[in-house]
Every structure is written in structure tokens, then in C-alpha cells.
Write a protein that holds these residues in place. Structure first.
Motif, short mmCIF file in Angstrom:
data_model
loop_
_atom_site.label_atom_id
_atom_site.label_comp_id
_atom_site.label_asym_id
_atom_site.label_seq_id
_atom_site.Cartn_x
_atom_site.Cartn_y
_atom_site.Cartn_z
N SER A 145 28.86 24.18 -45.66
CA SER A 145 29.18 25.60 -45.72
C SER A 145 30.46 25.96 -44.75
CB SER A 145 27.88 26.77 -45.75
OG SER A 145 26.84 25.48 -44.24
N ARG A 146 29.86 25.33 -42.86
CA ARG A 146 31.16 25.90 -42.40
C ARG A 146 31.87 25.10 -41.95
NH1 ARG A 146 28.88 27.17 -36.17
NH2 ARG A 146 31.00 26.99 -35.45
N ALA A 147 32.42 24.21 -42.82
CA ALA A 147 33.39 23.34 -43.68
C ALA A 147 34.26 22.80 -43.08
CB ALA A 147 33.02 23.22 -45.45
N ALA A 148 35.17 24.05 -42.72
CA ALA A 148 36.34 23.51 -41.90
C ALA A 148 36.67 23.64 -40.55
CB ALA A 148 37.89 24.76 -42.07
N MET A 149 34.71 23.35 -39.75
CA MET A 149 34.48 23.52 -38.58
C MET A 149 35.51 22.31 -37.39
SD MET A 149 31.15 23.46 -36.00
CE MET A 149 30.55 22.23 -37.46
N PRO B 104 16.27 22.56 -53.04
CA PRO B 104 15.15 22.63 -53.84
C PRO B 104 15.28 22.44 -55.28
CG PRO B 104 14.63 23.17 -52.41
CD PRO B 104 15.88 23.04 -51.98
N TYR B 105 16.16 23.64 -55.69
CA TYR B 105 16.18 24.00 -57.30
C TYR B 105 17.66 23.29 -58.07
CZ TYR B 105 19.17 27.01 -60.83
OH TYR B 105 19.56 27.20 -61.80
N LEU B 106 18.18 22.41 -57.42
CA LEU B 106 18.92 21.42 -57.91
C LEU B 106 18.41 19.71 -58.87
CD1 LEU B 106 22.62 21.50 -56.94
CD2 LEU B 106 21.48 22.24 -59.32
N LYS B 107 16.97 19.77 -57.94
CA LYS B 107 15.68 18.60 -58.76
C LYS B 107 16.35 17.27 -58.25
CE LYS B 107 11.79 21.44 -59.57
NZ LYS B 107 12.94 22.75 -59.58
N THR B 108 17.18 16.60 -59.44
CA THR B 108 17.41 15.41 -59.99
C THR B 108 18.69 15.58 -59.93
OG1 THR B 108 17.27 15.79 -61.74
CG2 THR B 108 15.37 14.85 -61.59
N LYS B 109 19.59 16.47 -59.23
CA LYS B 109 20.70 17.03 -59.24
C LYS B 109 21.10 17.09 -58.46
CE LYS B 109 21.33 18.15 -64.62
NZ LYS B 109 22.57 18.81 -65.14
N GLN B 110 20.92 15.85 -56.90
CA GLN B 110 20.75 16.53 -55.59
C GLN B 110 22.36 16.42 -55.78
OE1 GLN B 110 19.66 18.29 -53.42
NE2 GLN B 110 17.82 18.32 -54.77
N SER B 111 23.51 15.33 -56.13
CA SER B 111 24.69 14.78 -56.45
C SER B 111 25.41 15.85 -56.46
CB SER B 111 25.06 14.04 -56.92
OG SER B 111 25.22 13.84 -57.76
N GLN B 112 25.24 17.39 -56.97
CA GLN B 112 26.08 18.67 -57.30
C GLN B 112 25.33 19.50 -56.14
OE1 GLN B 112 25.89 17.58 -61.66
NE2 GLN B 112 25.25 19.46 -61.23
N LEU B 113 25.13 19.11 -55.52
CA LEU B 113 24.74 20.42 -54.49
C LEU B 113 26.31 20.78 -53.58
CD1 LEU B 113 22.81 22.42 -52.53
CD2 LEU B 113 22.64 20.57 -51.18
N TYR B 114 26.98 19.93 -53.36
CA TYR B 114 27.75 20.91 -51.77
C TYR B 114 29.01 21.08 -52.98
CZ TYR B 114 26.99 17.76 -48.33
OH TYR B 114 25.85 17.02 -46.38
N ILE B 115 28.99 21.00 -54.51
CA ILE B 115 29.86 21.72 -55.02
C ILE B 115 29.25 22.91 -55.74
CG2 ILE B 115 31.22 21.56 -57.52
CD1 ILE B 115 31.68 18.66 -56.76
N ASP B 116 27.91 22.58 -56.18
CA ASP B 116 27.79 24.39 -56.97
C ASP B 116 26.70 25.43 -55.80
OD1 ASP B 116 27.50 22.86 -59.51
OD2 ASP B 116 25.16 21.80 -59.22
N HIS B 117 27.17 24.37 -54.84
CA HIS B 117 26.35 25.61 -53.60
C HIS B 117 27.88 26.79 -53.09
CE1 HIS B 117 24.95 27.24 -49.72
NE2 HIS B 117 26.19 27.23 -49.19
N VAL B 118 29.14 25.98 -53.23
CA VAL B 118 30.14 26.59 -53.27
C VAL B 118 30.42 27.54 -53.74
CG1 VAL B 118 32.69 26.22 -52.55
CG2 VAL B 118 31.03 25.08 -51.08
#
Ligand code: DGJ
Length: 730
Positions: free
Chosen positions: A215-219, A485-499
Motif C-alpha cells: 500500500s505505501r508501495a513506492a516508499m 480474511p475476505y479472500l480466504k483461499t485466494k490469498q495470492s490475489q490480495l496485492y492486486i485486488d486490494h489496489v
């Protein structure tokens, strides 16, 4: 007669064959650059050229898809595949890697069709590619902005296999170069040390610039780079590729020099911990990669990007900006209604347009009296501000300034009512001890309910206070304890779906409040990309407002962003430098203050008022004019740049002495972009009360030609001195 007919027929057939032999070339061109794609005789799509504009249409036919790539000659024909699928005959970094339903990891894309349509400022070319064995399609998009010499490119991926396919590489684009040498300039960063430029020659193998902060990705590094072709990046001359990715999350740039000395540049989302399961029929759209190829150094490339950004990308890019007084550096969390009301009067006294209330105004059960509590509870702290935001808006109105407010809506302190109620809205690992960055957690924006909540932070403030004129939107924590907690079994989508969730919110805010200017902030300048800036009018470059440091930081960001997008405030950092120097440094960007007026002498206050008035009078030149970087702080003990209005009637030269050496030879500074045939009156402005201009040429007039060829003596021998020079054409 028969013979003639036969001859004519033969001619026709021959001409037809010639037409068929014509190579299928897709030209993506600006007024100064051509990017050529060619369909090979194997049906695949290749880049054959990226360089200065080609003059003759016929020459486009001269390229062979496998020749430019300098293939292994007799051994094999290897081209520069425009969007190389993994697992094929290309042994270098692929653009796309797909694991198909049957376990096959190879993707080969074939040209199907392409089309071009006119869009605002340019031409949008779409190329459709398809795998010959799997129901998978890729669309390559290119928008070429002719005048601005900027190309924007992104990719869409879609499939119709039975089950989801797994994408492990999904880059935005691929670009290739065949030159003698390549020199990369990167922009590393940290809190209070943003946009630090450094260069290196690229040798065989890969150089990767990436972030995994979420999230504070370009630090720690910013999403932009420069590549000097044949020679190191130079301000004024040489060929330079300047590229930036519009993505507010994890990004990655790979620069790979192959066995025959070609360079491929691969920008995209960082696939780190992000294998993406793409369901059938759903489109995966990559972020936009925006680039310019300058034939005259980085300074020209920057001007192209500035112009493009103002016209086609930045929120309200053609509009004006508000000067402001912020309270963060002055009061921190320590304020009440009276203190704020007094600051609003100070803002008026300074002559700025707005008062901006920073962190510390919210939370009741867990008041935000420091950074340990309250994030997430966006109700005014009643004990601190009993009459709420309406009273603040009213006080601002009475003082004669607008009112803006700080929020950090994507975050939560564990000590908050929000976290007590919705612990599952925060990104947090279930079975590990939690690591807190600045005592807070990142809300899980992959969850639509959380998106609604975050959007509601803005909406609630605006519903109650339609006159709120500005938001500063902060984001102080990287994603820690990465688990949704929302993505459950699809954790590897977190960084993309979050953005993507963050963008959903920002889009809604822009749609509903298009007129409200917004400052993008991330613990300083850790968010600085052109996707977020579609929703924000400007960004906060750094918490470091020491003017000496700011010269480097602003020089760095100016490579990619116009002054209009860059916020610079006068504060009490580095009190060893004068208020004039601090103000003159901030004045070359979007000017603001974050200082208590009690810290200013009477003369300094008069000076600041005058400087604000000058800035407002000249903001059209600074924010909308053309910028010429003249003297680099990286290469000298000084810094100088000038702006010129579009009609060349007005120019403004900013010159700073950083730490000149004893008896250093001082060079004249030659402004650029003036009309050589007009006469300009030279006037030093931003002077302390009673101070005489120290500029020798003050009050004199010169032709633009003389000024650009001979220059002005604007540098001095003393450290931390500045000159602001107004040039007015007769
Ligand atoms: C970080 C920002 O960069 C500062 O300007 C300030 O808003 C603080 N956050 C407030 O917590």
C-alpha cells in the motif's frame, strides 16, 4: 489483342502478389517517435523498431521481424515478440506466463487483427492476439499522443478454458532496444529521502527495480525510470527512454540485456506472491505504462510528460491550484477549536487560499491524540472540537479562507471502534503475532464492504459539510501481515485486488466530487503514479521540507511530474536557512505553508505575503508554463530552472546556491524557451523588505537571444541563497 490481354492479366496478378507480399506493419507513431510492430511469416507479432520518427512510409517495409533482434543468424530466427508468452522459444523474461487447465505452461500468441481509433489527443491502436491451442486472447493497447510524444500502453488478458488459469507473469508491455550501451537512472526513496537519482550501466543479465510494500508501495523506490541509449542520461542531449507505471501497488521493472546485447524493458505489476487465478470470461487488465522517447535528453522528455499529464491524465490538469496553510508541522496533534480558528486568520494574513487541517481531529472512544489510536473512527473528537467540522468550516469562512481536511481512510488502529467492531476488515494474519507499522493496519480493500466504508469517510464529511474544499488523503503503512480474511483461499490475489479496491473508492470519490481538489500523500511521497493521479490534483512530495534536500527531491520528481502536481510547503525544517530561501524553493512547485506565524519576524511575514502574492500572480507561468531544468544540484553546487509561459511573454527563473566552494568559478545561467527576437525586462522579485536586488541585471532589458546565449549572473558565493527573476517581454 489476346497477347496484350494476357500481358495485362499477368501484370495484375503480379501486382496482387506484390500486395500480398507486403509485410503487415502496425505503426504506433507520435510526431517524434515510431514504434513498429510486424506480423512475422509465422503469424506472430514482433517489434521491429522503436526510435526517432521515420520520414518515409515506404521504409516501414524494410524491416524483417527477425533481423533487428540480431538473432542467432543461421542457427535460428528469433525476433522481438511484442508480448512474449512464457514457455516458448524465447529464453528470456516473458511478458505473460499462463498455466493452462491441462498443466501446459506454454502460451504462443498469434496475430488476429488490429484497429485504430482517434481519441482525445491521439490514436488508440488495439491489437488482438490469440493462442492457437488454447482459448486465450490478449489485447495490446497503445495510445500514441502525437504532439506530446507520449505513448501509453496496457494489456488485456481473457480466456475461455473450463477452470481458471493461473497467471504468474502479466506485464503491461515489452519494449526492445538494440544499441551499443544502456544506462539506467533509477529513483530510490525512503521516508524523507524521496526521488534520489542514481545511474548505472546495464550489463548482461537482469536489473530489477521492484517493491513488495503493497500500500505505501513506492516508499523505497518510485514507479519510474530513465534509460540512456548509447550514453548515460543527460539533461540536454542524447536519446532517453523515460517510463512510468500507473499502479499504486507492487510494481516491477525488469531490464534484461540478452546474449547478443539487446535490451528488453518489462514494466508491470510485481508478480511477487501474486499468482493470479483468472476465471473464464473475466478480463485481467494490466496497469498503464506511459513512456516517452526523447532525442534531446531528459529535460525534453520531462516537458513531454508534463504537457501530457496536464492535458490528459492529472485530475483537473488544466485547472488552477489552491495555496494553503497546513497545521501539521506547526501543531502536530495538539490543537483545539480556538487554535484552529486563529490559524485560519493566519492563513488569511499570509494571503493563501485555504487552511488545511491535518491529522488528529477524530476519534471519541479512542481519541487520536497521537498515532496510537483512532484511525478508522472518522467522527470529530468532541472533547477537542466540540462544535465539529461545521464550526471549522464556518470559522474558515469568517476568516475569509477555504477549509480542507486530512484523512487516512484506508487504515485502522487496533485501538479504534472500527477494529473492535470489524476485526476482519483489517489485513492481518490469523495465526501469527502481528507486526504494526506506525501502530496501524491496512484495511482490506479487496472486500467490497470495506470499499463502501472507506468511500463513506469522504461522503459523510461532504454530506455534512458541502463546503469542504480540499482533501489530503494519506496512507502511512505498507501492507503488513499480508492475509485477507475476505479472500480466504485466494490469498495470492490480495496485492492486486486490494489496489483495485482502492481505485474503486477513488473512482467513486472523483465521480461524486469532481470539483474537489485532492492531495495524494503517503507518509511523504510514497504514492506518486499516474493512475492515482487520475483521481488526485497533486501529491505531497516529501515530509522532508529542508529546502536544501527539497532541491534534490523536487529535481527528481520534476523528471516525471509537472510543478502543478507537486506540493511544496514552507516549514521550520532547517531553520539555518532563511525564510526567503525556504519560500523560494517551495515557490517553484505548488506553494503552501506549514509554519506557525509566531516563527516569523515581522519582516519575514511581509516577505511571505509578498511571495504568496507573486506566486499567485505568476502561477500560470509556474504551473502551466514550460519547464526548463538548467543547472542540476547533482552536478554542481547550485540549482536553476526556468518556466516560460506558452506565449513566451513571461518567464520566471529560479536560481539557488546550495554550498558553493571558496572562490568557485560561477557560471552564468542561460534561460531557455524565450523568444529570441523579443526584448525581456529583467526584474528580481521575492526580496526581503528593504533589501536591494543583488542581481546585476535587475531593471535592464535584453533580447531573448542574448539571454539564452549569454545568460545572467544569478549565482553567488554564499550558501543557501536564492534569486527569483521575472522576465517580461515588451
Ligand atoms: C504523513 C504525512 O506525510 C504528513 O504530512 C502528515 O500528514 C502526517 N502523515 C500525519 O500523520
Amino acid at each position: 489483342m489476346k497477347k496484350t490481354l494476357l500481358f495485362l492479366l499477368t501484370l495484375l496478378v503480379f501486382a496482387g502478389a506484390q500486395a500480398d507480399n507486403k509485410k503487415k506493419v502496425i505503426r504506433i507513431g507520435t510526431e517524434q517517435t515510431d514504434l513498429l510492430l510486424q506480423v512475422g511469416d509465422n503469424g506472430r507479432l514482433y517489434q521491429t523498431y522503436l526510435g526517432p520518427k521515420l520520414r518515409h512510409e515506404a521504409d516501414l517495409q524494410l524491416f524483417d521481424w527477425y533481423v533487428m533482434a540480431g538473432s542467432d543468424g543461421a542457427i535460428s530466427r528469433r525476433g522481438w515478440e511484442a508480448y512474449a508468452g512464457g514457455g516458448g522459444e524465447d529464453y528470456f523474461e516473458p511478458a505473460l506466463t499462463v498455466l493452462h487447465n491441462d498443466g501446459n505452461p506454454c502460451t504462443k500468441l498469434y496475430y488476429v487483427s488490429h484497429q485504430a481509433e482517434a481519441v482525445e489527443g491521439g490514436t488508440h491502436i488495439t491489437v488482438l492476439l490469440r493462442d492457437d491451442q488454447y482459448p486465450l486472447e490478449v489485447k495490446l493497447h497503445y495510445v500514441a499522443y502525437a504532439k506530446e510524444n507520449v505513448i501509453k500502453t496496457w494489456t488485456e488478458i481473457v480466456h475461455h478454458e473450463k477452470r481458471p488459469v493461473v497467471l504468474s507473469a502479466y506485464t503491461s508491455a515489452m519494449l526492445y532496444f538494440n544499441r551499443n550501451a544502456y544506462y539506467l537512472t533509477e529513483f530510490s526513496s525512503d521516508w524523507a529521502r524521496e526521488a534520489q537519482m542514481s545511474s548505472q550501466q546495464l550489463q548482461f543479465g537482469k536489473k530489477v527495480i521492484d517493491t513488495t510494500l503493497g500500500s505505501r508501495a513506492a516508499m523505497q523506490t518510485h514507479p519510474f525510470f530513465e534509460v540512456g541509449l548509447d550514453q548515460p542520461v543527460n539533461e540536454q542531449q542524447g536519446e532517453v527512454l523515460m517510463g512510468t507505471l500507473g499502479w499504486t501497488g507492487n510494481f516491477r521493472f525488469t531490464f534484461e540485456v540478452d546474449n547478443v546485447g539487446n535490451l528488453r524493458v518489462i514494466p508491470g505489476i510485481n508478480p511477487y506472491a501474486s499468482n493470479y487465478e483468472l476465471e473464464a470470461g473475466r478480463t485481467f487488465t494490466t496497469p498503464e505504462f506511459i513512456f516517452t522517447l526523447s532525442q534531446h535528453g531528459a529535460a525534453e522528455g520531462s516537458r513531454s510528460l508534463h504537457e501530457w499529464a496536464r492535458r490528459y491524465s492529472l485530475k483537473d490538469g488544466m485547472g488552477s491550484r489552491l495555496t494553503l496553510l497546513n497545521n501539521w508541522e506547526n501543531t502536530g496533534f495538539d490543537f483545539n477549536q480556538q487554535i484552529l480558528a486563529d490559524l485560519m486568520k493566519d492563513a488569511k494574513n499570509l494571503g493563501v487560499d485555504m487552511f488545511l487541517l491535518d491529522d488528529g481531529w477524530f476519534g471519541n472512544k479512542h481519541p487520536r491524540k497521537d498515532d496510537h489510536a483512532g484511525l478508522g473512527d472518522w467522527d470529530v473528537t468532541r472533547s477537542k472540537l466540540p462544535e465539529g467540522i461545521p464550526a471549522l468550516v464556518k470559522a474558515a469562512k469568517e476568516a475569509g479562507v477555504k477549509f480542507g481536511i486530512w484523512i487516512e481512510p484506508e487504515m485502522v488502529n487496533p485501538r479504534s471502534e472500527l477494529f473492535e467492531k470489524h476485526p476482519d476488515w483489517a489485513i492481518k494474519l490469523p495465526n501469527r503475532s502481528t507486526y504494526y507499522y506506525r501502530n496501524q493496519l491496512v484495511l482490506d480493500l479487496s472486500n467490497p464492504k470495506v470499499q463502501d466504508y472507506v468511500y463513506g469517510v469522504v461522503e459523510n464529511i461532504m454530506k455534512e459539510n458541502p463546503e469542504v474544499a480540499f482533501f489530503k488523503w494519506d496512507c502511512n503503512s505498507p501492507i503488513t501481515n499480508a492475509y485477507s480474511p475476505y479472500l480466504k483461499t485466494k490469498q495470492s490475489q490480495l496485492y492486486i485486488d486490494h489496489v483495485r479496491g482502492v481505485y474503486n473508492v477513488m473512482r467513486r470519490v472523483k465521480e461524486n466530487y469532481p470539483q474537489v481538489p485532492m492531495m495524494l500523500c503517503s507518509g511523504g511521497g510514497a504514492r506518486c503514479d499516474y493512475e492515482a493521479l487520475k483521481y488526485f490534483t497533486e501529491f505531497w512530495c516529501s515530509d522532508n521540507t529542508d529546502p536544501i534536500e527539497r532541491l534534490y527531491i523536487q529535481w527528481g520528481f520534476s523528471q516525471f511530474f509537472p510543478a502543478k502536481a507537486m506540493c511544496a510547503h514552507v516549514t521550520s525544517w532547517n531553520k539555518k536557512t532563511s525564510v526567503k530561501f525556504r519560500t523560494d524553493v517551495a515557490s517553484m512547485c505548488k506553494l503552501g505553508f506549514d509554519i506557525g506565524l509566531q516563527d516569523l519576524t515581522a519582516d519575514e511575514l511581509v516577505y511571505c505575503r509578498q511571495a504568496v502574492a507573486n506566486w499567485k500572480r505568476l502561477q500560470g507561468v509556474i504551473l502551466d508554463g514550460t519547464q526548463y531544468r538548467l543547472v542540476s544540484p547533482y552536478e554542481s553546487n547550485h540549482m536553476a530552472l526556468n518556466y516560460v509561459s506558452k506565449d513566451a511573454a513571461k518567464a520566471l527563473l529560479f536560481a539557488y546556491d546550495i554550498h558553493p566552494r571558496f572562490k568557485e568559478k560561477l557560471h552564468r545561467v542561460k534561460p531557455q524557451g524565450l523568444d529570441p527576437d523579443r526584448t525581456y525586462r529583467v526584474e528580481e522579485i521575492n526580496l526581503m523588505p528593504g533589501a536591494k536586488p543583488t542581481l546585476k541585471a535587475h531593471g535592464m532589458s535584453f533580447s531573448g537571444d542574448y539571454l539564452m546565449k549569454v545568460g545572467l549572473e544569478v549565482f553567488g558565493q554564499e550558501a543557501a541563497q536564492s534569486h527569483v527573476v521575472e522576465l517580461t517581454a515588451d
